[in-house]
Every structure is written in structure tokens, then in C-alpha cells.
Design a protein around this motif. Structure first.
Motif, PDB file in Angstrom:
ATOM      1  N   LEU A   1       0.849  -0.847  -0.222  1.00 27.66           N
ATOM      2  CA  LEU A   1      -0.362  -0.019   0.031  1.00 27.66           C
ATOM      3  C   LEU A   1       0.962   1.896  -0.408  1.00 27.66           C
ATOM      4  O   LEU A   1       1.663   1.006   0.196  1.00 27.66           O
ATOM      5  CB  LEU A   1      -1.271   0.307   1.632  1.00 27.66           C
ATOM      6  CG  LEU A   1      -1.707  -1.482   1.664  1.00 27.66           C
ATOM      7  CD1 LEU A   1      -2.455  -1.063   2.680  1.00 27.66           C
ATOM      8  CD2 LEU A   1      -2.909  -1.085   0.508  1.00 27.66           C
ATOM      9  N   ASP A   2       0.212   2.129  -0.369  1.00 26.39           N
ATOM     10  CA  ASP A   2       0.996   3.974   0.135  1.00 26.39           C
ATOM     11  C   ASP A   2      -0.186   4.233   0.972  1.00 26.39           C
ATOM     12  O   ASP A   2      -1.291   4.457   0.591  1.00 26.39           O
ATOM     13  CB  ASP A   2       0.383   4.849  -1.620  1.00 26.39           C
ATOM     14  CG  ASP A   2       2.173   3.861  -2.483  1.00 26.39           C
ATOM     15  OD1 ASP A   2       2.872   3.231  -1.995  1.00 26.39           O
ATOM     16  OD2 ASP A   2       2.016   4.041  -3.941  1.00 26.39           O
ATOM     17  N   LEU A   3       0.415   4.909   1.738  1.00 24.99           N
ATOM     18  CA  LEU A   3      -0.919   5.242   2.980  1.00 24.99           C
ATOM     19  C   LEU A   3      -0.405   6.497   3.264  1.00 24.99           C
ATOM     20  O   LEU A   3       1.032   7.602   3.009  1.00 24.99           O
ATOM     21  CB  LEU A   3       0.127   4.232   4.234  1.00 24.99           C
ATOM     22  CG  LEU A   3      -0.216   3.200   4.416  1.00 24.99           C
ATOM     23  CD1 LEU A   3       0.453   3.034   5.882  1.00 24.99           C
ATOM     24  CD2 LEU A   3      -1.464   2.953   3.759  1.00 24.99           C
ATOM     25  N   GLY A   4      -0.993   7.122   3.636  1.00 19.33           N
ATOM     26  CA  GLY A   4      -0.439   9.220   3.884  1.00 19.33           C
ATOM     27  C   GLY A   4      -0.834   9.752   4.746  1.00 19.33           C
ATOM     28  O   GLY A   4      -1.053   8.617   5.971  1.00 19.33           O
ATOM     29  N   VAL A   5       0.503  10.444   5.266  1.00 22.78           N
ATOM     30  CA  VAL A   5       0.803  10.363   5.932  1.00 22.78           C
ATOM     31  C   VAL A   5       1.443  11.542   6.548  1.00 22.78           C
ATOM     32  O   VAL A   5       1.672  12.165   5.701  1.00 22.78           O
ATOM     33  CB  VAL A   5       2.050   8.973   6.718  1.00 22.78           C
ATOM     34  CG1 VAL A   5       3.451   9.390   6.086  1.00 22.78           C
ATOM     35  CG2 VAL A   5       1.982   9.191   8.113  1.00 22.78           C
TER      36      VAL A   5
ATOM     37  N   PRO B   1      -1.174   5.404  10.975  1.00 15.75           N
ATOM     38  CA  PRO B   1      -2.184   5.685  10.323  1.00 15.75           C
ATOM     39  C   PRO B   1      -2.827   4.807   9.318  1.00 15.75           C
ATOM     40  O   PRO B   1      -3.391   4.653   8.383  1.00 15.75           O
ATOM     41  CB  PRO B   1      -0.897   6.659   9.266  1.00 15.75           C
ATOM     42  CG  PRO B   1       0.056   5.752   9.792  1.00 15.75           C
ATOM     43  CD  PRO B   1      -0.270   5.562  11.213  1.00 15.75           C
ATOM     44  N   GLY B   2      -2.739   3.712  10.568  1.00 15.55           N
ATOM     45  CA  GLY B   2      -3.707   2.383   9.921  1.00 15.55           C
ATOM     46  C   GLY B   2      -2.923   1.724   9.736  1.00 15.55           C
ATOM     47  O   GLY B   2      -3.192   0.410   9.046  1.00 15.55           O
ATOM     48  N   THR B   3      -1.139   1.328   9.611  1.00 13.47           N
ATOM     49  CA  THR B   3      -0.196   0.621   8.870  1.00 13.47           C
ATOM     50  C   THR B   3      -0.291  -0.919   8.574  1.00 13.47           C
ATOM     51  O   THR B   3      -0.591  -1.154   8.288  1.00 13.47           O
ATOM     52  CB  THR B   3       0.835   0.964  10.094  1.00 13.47           C
ATOM     53  OG1 THR B   3       0.960   3.120   9.853  1.00 13.47           O
ATOM     54  CG2 THR B   3       2.244   0.697   8.917  1.00 13.47           C
ATOM     55  N   LEU B   4      -0.742  -1.514  10.370  1.00 13.19           N
ATOM     56  CA  LEU B   4      -0.799  -2.533   9.897  1.00 13.19           C
ATOM     57  C   LEU B   4      -2.069  -3.604   9.501  1.00 13.19           C
ATOM     58  O   LEU B   4      -2.027  -4.600   9.023  1.00 13.19           O
ATOM     59  CB  LEU B   4      -0.490  -2.912  11.785  1.00 13.19           C
ATOM     60  CG  LEU B   4       0.965  -2.982  11.882  1.00 13.19           C
ATOM     61  CD1 LEU B   4       1.135  -3.583  13.323  1.00 13.19           C
ATOM     62  CD2 LEU B   4       2.467  -4.092  11.024  1.00 13.19           C
ATOM     63  N   LEU B   5      -3.111  -2.744  10.083  1.00  9.48           N
ATOM     64  CA  LEU B   5      -3.959  -2.639  10.095  1.00  9.48           C
ATOM     65  C   LEU B   5      -4.780  -2.766   8.675  1.00  9.48           C
ATOM     66  O   LEU B   5      -5.249  -3.660   7.841  1.00  9.48           O
ATOM     67  CB  LEU B   5      -5.845  -1.915  11.071  1.00  9.48           C
ATOM     68  CG  LEU B   5      -6.688  -1.771  10.941  1.00  9.48           C
ATOM     69  CD1 LEU B   5      -7.144  -3.594  11.487  1.00  9.48           C
ATOM     70  CD2 LEU B   5      -7.521  -0.861  10.406  1.00  9.48           C
ATOM     71  N   LEU B   6      -4.389  -2.155   7.700  1.00  9.76           N
ATOM     72  CA  LEU B   6      -4.448  -2.332   6.481  1.00  9.76           C
ATOM     73  C   LEU B   6      -4.283  -2.624   5.764  1.00  9.76           C
ATOM     74  O   LEU B   6      -4.881  -3.180   5.109  1.00  9.76           O
ATOM     75  CB  LEU B   6      -4.482  -0.552   6.219  1.00  9.76           C
ATOM     76  CG  LEU B   6      -5.556   1.018   6.269  1.00  9.76           C
ATOM     77  CD1 LEU B   6      -5.180   2.537   6.300  1.00  9.76           C
ATOM     78  CD2 LEU B   6      -7.433  -0.097   6.867  1.00  9.76           C
ATOM     79  N   ALA B   7      -2.519  -3.070   5.939  1.00  9.46           N
ATOM     80  CA  ALA B   7      -1.991  -4.178   4.892  1.00  9.46           C
ATOM     81  C   ALA B   7      -2.816  -5.214   5.192  1.00  9.46           C
ATOM     82  O   ALA B   7      -2.347  -5.884   4.608  1.00  9.46           O
ATOM     83  CB  ALA B   7      -0.633  -4.018   6.117  1.00  9.46           C
ATOM     84  N   LEU B   8      -2.961  -5.793   6.404  1.00 10.02           N
ATOM     85  CA  LEU B   8      -3.778  -7.300   6.716  1.00 10.02           C
ATOM     86  C   LEU B   8      -5.186  -7.010   6.000  1.00 10.02           C
ATOM     87  O   LEU B   8      -5.389  -8.127   5.656  1.00 10.02           O
ATOM     88  CB  LEU B   8      -3.263  -6.980   8.214  1.00 10.02           C
ATOM     89  CG  LEU B   8      -2.067  -7.393   8.468  1.00 10.02           C
ATOM     90  CD1 LEU B   8      -2.088  -7.841  10.354  1.00 10.02           C
ATOM     91  CD2 LEU B   8      -1.862  -9.037   8.359  1.00 10.02           C
TER      92      LEU B   8
END
Length: 277
Positions: A84-88, A125-132
Motif C-alpha cells: 500500500l501507499d499510505l498517507g502520513v 495511520p492504519g499501517t498494520l490494520l490496512l496492510a492485513l
């Protein structure tokens, strides 16, 4: 006010000059390329395939910001993590490649039997949650954080990543507002000791509340170990990121709650993640 632009001719020369200014960074050339791609409005891969471009207006302003040790992710507004590309940005911990060790450990553990419910304690910023959730398309998840600023990024990232309908977010202090149980729990809590030295780009810019956890860096693990015991469903598994010298101490905290604990190492061979079952 940014200092006047150097007289580097063309993108290739400008990248070399910018990288030379980033001697404090472990990845000066990469930093320069990411900033150039951002200034051009293209992906870094496209930049590397075609260097015959004019240096865009504003590039040297970005370079000046990086020279003040501002994280590249804050300057560009995004960081790649897993798939993913995450906004931060300011107020949220920058996703780090080391944390991909946790995602990999969780995906491997649940291979062939993806969990239905997922909890990310300290989601940032949702890092682990969204990746999984991107890996487990049938799962639903909850991300908890005590920072409203960080949760703002998490909500936006969930929508941008197409998992907004399967992700919920709670503003709260660890497990205080939670009931029920979850098949998989993940967490990357603060684990830096208050007297430990950090690079200026971390110390001066990233939120202290997402970094420091008491003199020994273990304060939040002491809170999390019993919380995970309460919230983990029978047959479930929890995955905790740790500092590379904290394996024994955090293992003892989890074992005291009756967990069997397995250590996972990162690509550099350092202790990085504990799996508790």
C-alpha cells in the motif's frame, strides 16, 4: 525562506547535489529521488527510467525541508508499506519497513485460514490494520489510537485503500473502550526508553507519544499483555513489534499471561516481532 537554488543542470545533476546535502540520512540518494519524483508529480520508477527532464519548480524548497531533518514521508505526504501507499504527516508515526516483519509473520501464521476479525492496538495511520485487511479480503478490523490526528490519517487511508467498509476506528487508550474478542491482534506500541537517543528527524518531528514508553521502554507492554489476554479469541494469535533488545523482557510479560511465544527476526537478523498464542 528556502535558500537560493544551486545551479545544477538537469535532474541527474540535481539529484547528486541534493543527495550530497543529506549526509545525515542513511539513504541520501533515495531521499533525493523521492523528493524529485514528488516535485515532478510522477512515480519514482518513472523518474529512474527517464532522467532527461528539467528540474521542476519547487524541488529545492523540498530539499531545504529535508535538510532541516523533516522526514521524507512528511514532505511528500505518503509512505509505501507492504502493498500500500499510505498517507502520513505530522502527528502520525511514519510506517517503517521493519514493521513488515509483523505483517509477514501474521500472514504466514494464518495461511489457509484467514482470521475473520482483526484488532490493531495503536494503529497510527492504519499501517498494520490496512496492510492485513488488504491481505485478508474477508476480514473486518478495528484500529485503536489515542491520537485523533493519527486516526484522521487512518480513516482517510482506509478509504483510499478500498477497505473503508471493513475497517472501524476507535479513539481510546489501548483496550479501555473495547469489548468482545478478536481472532488476530497486532500492535506496534511505543517502545523507546525515555533516555534513548534518536535521530533528529524522529526526535524533532514524529509524535513522542508514539515513540516513548517509560525509562525501559516497556511501560506499554505491561499494559498490553493482560489486555491481549482479555481480547484474544480462543485459537487466535497476537503479534507485537518490539525493540531488538526487548525480546526476553516482553516474552516474560506474555508468558505470565499464559501465552506461548515465538520470536520473529527482521531482514537484518534482529529480534523484531513476538507471536503469542
Amino acid at each position: 525562506m528556502a535558500e537560493p537554488a544551486p545551479r545544477a543542470a538537469g535532474v541527474r545533476a540535481a539529484l547528486g547535489e541534493a543527495a550530497a546535502r543529506f549526509g545525515f540520512s542513511e539513504t541520501p540518494r533515495l531521499d533525493a529521488e523521492l523528493l524529485m519524483a514528488h516535485a515532478l508529480g510522477i512515480e519514482r520508477a518513472a523518474l529512474l527510467l527517464d532522467m532527461d527532464r528539467a528540474v521542476p519548480e519547487g524541488f529545492w524548497t523540498l530539499v531545504a525541508r529535508r535538510e532541516r531533518h523533516e522526514p521524507v514521508a512528511y514532505i511528500t505526504g505518503s509512505r509505501g508499506f507492504w502493498t500500500l501507499d499510505l498517507g502520513v504527516g505530522p502527528g502520525a508515526l511514519v510506517p517503517r519497513a521493519d514493521s513488515e516483519t509483523l505483517v509477514e509473520a501474521a500472514v504466514t501464521h494464518f495461511r489457509g485460514r484467514a482470521p475473520a476479525t482483526l484488532l490493531d492496538l495503536g494503529t497510527g495511520p492504519g499501517t498494520l490494520l490496512l496492510a492485513l485487511l488488504d491481505e485478508w479480503r474477508g476480514a473486518r478490523g478495528v484500529g485503536v489510537d489515542r491520537s485523533a490526528e493519527a486516526l484522521g490519517y487512518a480513516v482517510a487511508n482506509a478509504g483510499a485503500c478500498g477497505v473503508g467498509g471493513r475497517a472501524g476506528f476507535v479513539l481510546g487508550d489501548w483496550d479501555a473502550a473495547l469489548t468482545g474478542v478478536f481472532d488476530c491482534i497486532v500492535t506496534n506500541p511505543p517502545y523507546i526508553g525515555t533516555n534513548e537517543r534518536l535521530p533528529d528527524e524522529v526526535r524533532l518531528h514524529e509524535p513522542a507519544g508514539a515513540l516513548f514508553a517509560g525509562p525501559d521502554g516497556l511501560d506499554d507492554y505491561r499494559r498490553l499483555a493482560p489486555a491481549i489476554r482479555r481480547l484474544l479469541a480462543p485459537g487466535g494469535a497476537a503479534f507485537l513489534e518490539i525493540g531488538h533488545r526487548q525480546g526476553d523482557a516482553v516474552t516474560a510479560l506474555l508468558a505470565a499471561q499464559g501465552f506461548a511465544v515465538t520470536l520473529h527476526r527482521d531482514l537484518a537478523g534482529r529480534a523484531r516481532v513476538l507471536a503469542a498464542t
